[in-house]
Design an enzyme around this catalytic site. Structure first.
Site, PDB file in Angstrom:
ATOM      1  NE  ARG A  20      33.494  44.510  55.647  1.00 35.23           N
ATOM      2  CZ  ARG A  20      33.671  43.743  54.684  1.00 35.23           C
ATOM      3  NH1 ARG A  20      33.311  42.636  54.915  1.00 35.23           N
ATOM      4  NH2 ARG A  20      33.892  44.141  53.329  1.00 35.23           N
ATOM      5  CB  THR A  36      36.953  36.853  61.748  1.00 42.05           C
ATOM      6  OG1 THR A  36      35.678  37.290  61.675  1.00 42.05           O
ATOM      7  CG2 THR A  36      37.088  36.241  63.221  1.00 42.05           C
ATOM      8  CB  THR A  37      39.280  34.773  57.889  1.00 36.88           C
ATOM      9  OG1 THR A  37      37.812  34.425  58.046  1.00 36.88           O
ATOM     10  CG2 THR A  37      40.133  33.698  57.190  1.00 36.88           C
ATOM     11  CD1 TRP A  38      43.745  40.393  56.333  1.00 40.93           C
ATOM     12  CD2 TRP A  38      41.877  42.052  56.484  1.00 40.93           C
ATOM     13  NE1 TRP A  38      44.082  41.463  55.809  1.00 40.93           N
ATOM     14  CE2 TRP A  38      43.166  42.663  56.017  1.00 40.93           C
ATOM     15  CE3 TRP A  38      40.877  42.893  56.551  1.00 40.93           C
ATOM     16  CZ2 TRP A  38      43.217  43.615  55.343  1.00 40.93           C
ATOM     17  CZ3 TRP A  38      40.926  43.977  56.015  1.00 40.93           C
ATOM     18  CH2 TRP A  38      42.240  44.532  55.476  1.00 40.93           C
ATOM     19  CB  CYS A  48      33.341  42.545  61.204  1.00 39.54           C
ATOM     20  SG  CYS A  48      31.656  42.673  61.314  1.00 39.54           S
ATOM     21  CG  HIS A  76      31.481  35.157  65.030  1.00 39.72           C
ATOM     22  ND1 HIS A  76      32.565  36.083  64.386  1.00 39.72           N
ATOM     23  CD2 HIS A  76      31.491  34.114  64.211  1.00 39.72           C
ATOM     24  CE1 HIS A  76      32.812  35.578  63.386  1.00 39.72           C
ATOM     25  NE2 HIS A  76      32.290  34.620  63.233  1.00 39.72           N
ATOM     26  N   GLY A 108      36.474  41.896  49.078  1.00 37.67           N
ATOM     27  CA  GLY A 108      37.553  42.585  50.163  1.00 37.67           C
ATOM     28  C   GLY A 108      37.451  44.179  50.224  1.00 37.67           C
ATOM     29  CB  SER A 125      30.440  40.477  53.851  1.00 36.65           C
ATOM     30  OG  SER A 125      31.243  39.277  54.079  1.00 36.65           O
TER      31      SER A 125
HETATM   32  S1  PPS Z   1      33.781  34.973  59.120  1.00 36.84           S
HETATM   33  O1  PPS Z   1      33.065  34.001  58.440  1.00 36.84           O
HETATM   34  O2  PPS Z   1      32.916  35.613  60.250  1.00 36.84           O
HETATM   35  O3  PPS Z   1      34.794  34.529  59.899  1.00 36.84           O
HETATM   36  O4  PPS Z   1      34.132  35.980  58.002  1.00 36.84           O
HETATM   37  P1  PPS Z   1      35.365  37.167  58.319  1.00 36.84           P
HETATM   38  O5  PPS Z   1      36.688  36.476  57.978  1.00 36.84           O
HETATM   39  O6  PPS Z   1      34.984  37.973  59.445  1.00 36.84           O
HETATM   40  O7  PPS Z   1      34.931  38.263  57.048  1.00 36.84           O
HETATM   41  C1  PPS Z   1      35.135  37.735  55.655  1.00 36.84           C
HETATM   42  C2  PPS Z   1      35.439  39.115  54.887  1.00 36.84           C
HETATM   43  O8  PPS Z   1      36.684  39.591  55.314  1.00 36.84           O
HETATM   44  C3  PPS Z   1      37.146  39.780  53.819  1.00 36.84           C
HETATM   45  N1  PPS Z   1      38.516  39.477  53.760  1.00 36.84           N
HETATM   46  C4  PPS Z   1      39.395  40.363  53.513  1.00 36.84           C
HETATM   47  N2  PPS Z   1      39.319  41.610  53.117  1.00 36.84           N
HETATM   48  C5  PPS Z   1      40.493  42.570  52.705  1.00 36.84           C
HETATM   49  N3  PPS Z   1      41.501  41.679  52.945  1.00 36.84           N
HETATM   50  C6  PPS Z   1      41.988  40.456  53.158  1.00 36.84           C
HETATM   51  N4  PPS Z   1      43.020  39.972  53.153  1.00 36.84           N
HETATM   52  C7  PPS Z   1      40.889  39.539  53.474  1.00 36.84           C
HETATM   53  N5  PPS Z   1      40.599  38.596  53.948  1.00 36.84           N
HETATM   54  C8  PPS Z   1      39.235  38.354  54.104  1.00 36.84           C
HETATM   55  C9  PPS Z   1      36.455  38.690  53.013  1.00 36.84           C
HETATM   56  O9  PPS Z   1      36.473  38.992  51.505  1.00 36.84           O
HETATM   57  C10 PPS Z   1      34.961  38.950  53.521  1.00 36.84           C
HETATM   58  O10 PPS Z   1      34.561  39.918  52.935  1.00 36.84           O
HETATM   59  P2  PPS Z   1      33.715  40.344  51.695  1.00 36.84           P
HETATM   60  O11 PPS Z   1      33.130  41.778  51.325  1.00 36.84           O
HETATM   61  O12 PPS Z   1      32.724  39.325  51.497  1.00 36.84           O
HETATM   62  O13 PPS Z   1      34.661  40.209  50.636  1.00 36.84           O
END
Ligand code: PPS
Length: 279
Positions: free
Chosen positions: A100, A31-33, A29, A81, A231, A108
């Site tokens: 999200r 997280t890493t972002w 949703c 989480h 993304g 995703s």
């Molecule tokens: S996890 O494994 O739960 O930690 O994953 P998480 O980081 O929560 O989610 C990964 C999705 O976030 C998208 N993502 C981004 N979207 C937009 N901008 C930025 N900078 C960005 N960084 C990470 C990532 O692409 C995953 O989504 P999907 O839809 O698979 O692309």
């Protein structure tokens, strides 16, 4: 790294401290972002360099365990989480929750589960079978709605910042500013510096985060879908059948009606009329 049961248990037992900030999400949703934005706010806007891993810098509580986190210098920034019920609480700790929409989340999550061949036996799995598991809450960290709804109910708590992935996509700069303001005056002051805010917005963009992806996950074999994958908001439309759309929308209504989650994505999700379910 996987999730050793002893780390999961010690993560559950972690005693939150007053200065801790938790980044809390249901998987996939944003997280890493958010971890990266927070990391940059702590490092004068510089991006995480190649060679470092975000999950050690802003560690995942139930992956590294409570002892690892407790040994970190303060202030601690912690990914988890865990549900509202399970997350370690402290009245002076802060909680950034990122939600999200479940349609994009399940897509995703499907690619995540397919791609982490070291952790899941699902490399050949279909979207249809993953969708069914998601609908039954039989995926890692359980049922999406059980995670979302209690956090929505607490979104106005003074120590909770509630964000959505979709709002972050629409206005990243204001999300960065909101996070900085929530973290406190010293962070809010930092983002008044144009160089710092510009750098954070640039390096938190999808195109920047698509580069050097070993910073986010080292477990992805070459040739698999990258961790920072697409993304987008609305990618679900190219994955869902009409029946899956109806099923998830019906579940969304059943689970969110009468809660504050009901209107979170009213402009994005298919209406009853579009699904032939009446007004
Ligand atoms: S996890 O494994 O739960 O930690 O994953 P998480 O980081 O929560 O989610 C990964 C999705 O976030 C998208 N993502 C981004 N979207 C937009 N901008 C930025 N900078 C960005 N960084 C990470 C990532 O692409 C995953 O989504 P999907 O839809 O698979 O692309």
């Amino acid at each position: 790294m996987g999730f050793p049961p002893e780390c999961f248990d010690s993560g559950l037992a972690y005693q939150a401290r007053g200065g801790d900030t938790f980044i809390v999400t249901y998987p996939k949703c944003g997280t890493t972002w958010t971890q990266h934005i927070v990391w940059m706010l702590c490092h004068d806007g510089k991006p995480l360099p190649l060679g470092k891993n975000i999950n050690l810098e802003v560690p995942h509580l139930e992956e590294v365990g409570g002892e690892f986190v407790a040994a970190l210098p303060e202030p601690r920034f912690i990914k988890t989480h865990f549900t509202y019920e399970l997350v370690p609480h402290h009245p002076e700790a802060k909680y950034i929750y990122v939600a999200r929409n479940p349609f994009d989340c399940v897509v995703s999550f499907y690619y995540h589960t397919k791609g982490f061949v070291k952790h899941y036996n699902f490399a050949e799995g279909s979207f249809a079978s993953f969708f069914e598991c998601f609908m039954n809450g039989e995926v890692d960290w359980g049922d999406y709605f059980e995670h979302l709804i209690p956090w929505v109910e607490h979104r106005d708590d003074a120590n909770v910042l509630f964000l959505t992935y979709e709002d972050m996509k629409t206005n990243l700069r204001s999300a960065v500013k909101a996070i900085a303001a929530f973290l406190g005056d010293s962070y809010a002051t930092k983002v008044e510096n144009p160089e710092i805010i510009e750098s954070i917005v640039e390096h938190a963009s999808f195109s920047s985060m698509s580069k050097n992806q070993s910073r986010w996950s080292s477990d992805r074999p070459a040739g698999m879908t990258p961790f920072v994958r697409k993304g987008e908001v609305g990618d679900w439309k190219s994955h869902f059948s009409a029946s899956q759309t109806r099923q998830l929308m019906q579940k969304f209504r059943e689970r969110t009606t009468g809660t504050e989650a009901a209107n979170l994505w009213s402009d994005l999700l298919p209406s009853s009329r579009e699904q032939g379910l009446g007004p």
